[in-house]
Design a protein around this motif. Sequence first.
Motif, PDB file in Angstrom:
ATOM      1  N   VAL A   1      32.300  18.276  -2.338  1.00 19.09           N
ATOM      2  CA  VAL A   1      33.017  18.148  -3.527  1.00 19.09           C
ATOM      3  C   VAL A   1      33.037  16.653  -4.223  1.00 19.09           C
ATOM      4  CG1 VAL A   1      35.237  18.534  -4.517  1.00 19.09           C
ATOM      5  CG2 VAL A   1      34.625  20.178  -2.629  1.00 19.09           C
ATOM      6  N   VAL A   2      32.640  16.657  -5.762  1.00 18.09           N
ATOM      7  CA  VAL A   2      32.758  15.533  -6.266  1.00 18.09           C
ATOM      8  C   VAL A   2      33.898  15.593  -6.840  1.00 18.09           C
ATOM      9  CG1 VAL A   2      31.917  14.526  -8.464  1.00 18.09           C
ATOM     10  CG2 VAL A   2      30.447  15.861  -6.811  1.00 18.09           C
TER      11      VAL A   2
ATOM     12  N   PHE B   1      27.595  18.079 -14.423  1.00 17.05           N
ATOM     13  CA  PHE B   1      28.625  17.335 -14.682  1.00 17.05           C
ATOM     14  C   PHE B   1      29.344  17.597 -15.815  1.00 17.05           C
ATOM     15  CE2 PHE B   1      26.723  15.155 -10.997  1.00 17.05           C
ATOM     16  CZ  PHE B   1      27.889  14.343 -10.454  1.00 17.05           C
ATOM     17  N   ARG B   2      28.586  17.322 -16.902  1.00 22.18           N
ATOM     18  CA  ARG B   2      29.289  17.705 -18.234  1.00 22.18           C
ATOM     19  C   ARG B   2      30.051  18.788 -18.339  1.00 22.18           C
ATOM     20  NH1 ARG B   2      24.328  15.731 -22.095  1.00 22.18           N
ATOM     21  NH2 ARG B   2      24.447  13.722 -21.728  1.00 22.18           N
ATOM     22  N   ALA B   3      29.643  19.808 -17.724  1.00 21.37           N
ATOM     23  CA  ALA B   3      30.237  21.372 -17.930  1.00 21.37           C
ATOM     24  C   ALA B   3      31.675  21.068 -17.054  1.00 21.37           C
ATOM     25  CB  ALA B   3      29.374  22.502 -16.982  1.00 21.37           C
ATOM     26  N   THR B   4      31.900  20.372 -16.304  1.00 25.90           N
ATOM     27  CA  THR B   4      33.135  19.953 -15.701  1.00 25.90           C
ATOM     28  C   THR B   4      34.162  18.911 -16.497  1.00 25.90           C
ATOM     29  OG1 THR B   4      32.405  18.414 -14.024  1.00 25.90           O
ATOM     30  CG2 THR B   4      32.354  20.695 -13.308  1.00 25.90           C
ATOM     31  N   GLY B   5      33.360  18.480 -17.446  1.00 30.07           N
ATOM     32  CA  GLY B   5      34.101  17.345 -18.207  1.00 30.07           C
ATOM     33  C   GLY B   5      33.791  15.961 -17.558  1.00 30.07           C
TER      34      GLY B   5
END
Length: 164
Positions: free
Chosen positions: A5-6, A40-44
């Motif tokens: 998990v990031v 990454f961008r899709a998660t904000g």
Amino acid sequence: MDLDVVRHRATNFLTRRVAIPIGEPDGRTTPRLERIVRAFRATGINAKAEPKMDAWLKTHAAFEVPLGQAVHTAGGPVALADDPDAVRGMLHLMRRNLAAMPTPPVPRGFAALRTLPESLLVATLRRFLRSPTAVHSGLSDASPAAVAELARLAQQMRACTKGR
């Protein structure tokens, strides 16, 4: 990373303006890299493809190793901010590391650490060290793993600066 998990700190002024660089070792923009940046961008999380990833990592180490070690030695970012001589010593190490790099710093803004007056940089670094960004950044992590990582990176930086 926390297993698979990031985790990312809450968005603030800095994280909105400074994208996390992600790159391939050879600098190419590959479909894999594009997928990772999109994820990454899709998660904000603000992310961008970095074609000079090797230089970025070396620049980051040139700055982060003296910063992390100085914070650890002082007992935290605020304690370091309260010691202008220690901040000055940290800045000297950063400058030495940047001067020893075989390529210009990435991002280019880090070149300012080599050229701006010491008094201005010391004042700016002291202000940063007192900021919520520094205090909550993980700089205070004195875990054995964090200390060992800094020591290993410092050893690698010394090896790079010896020949220059």
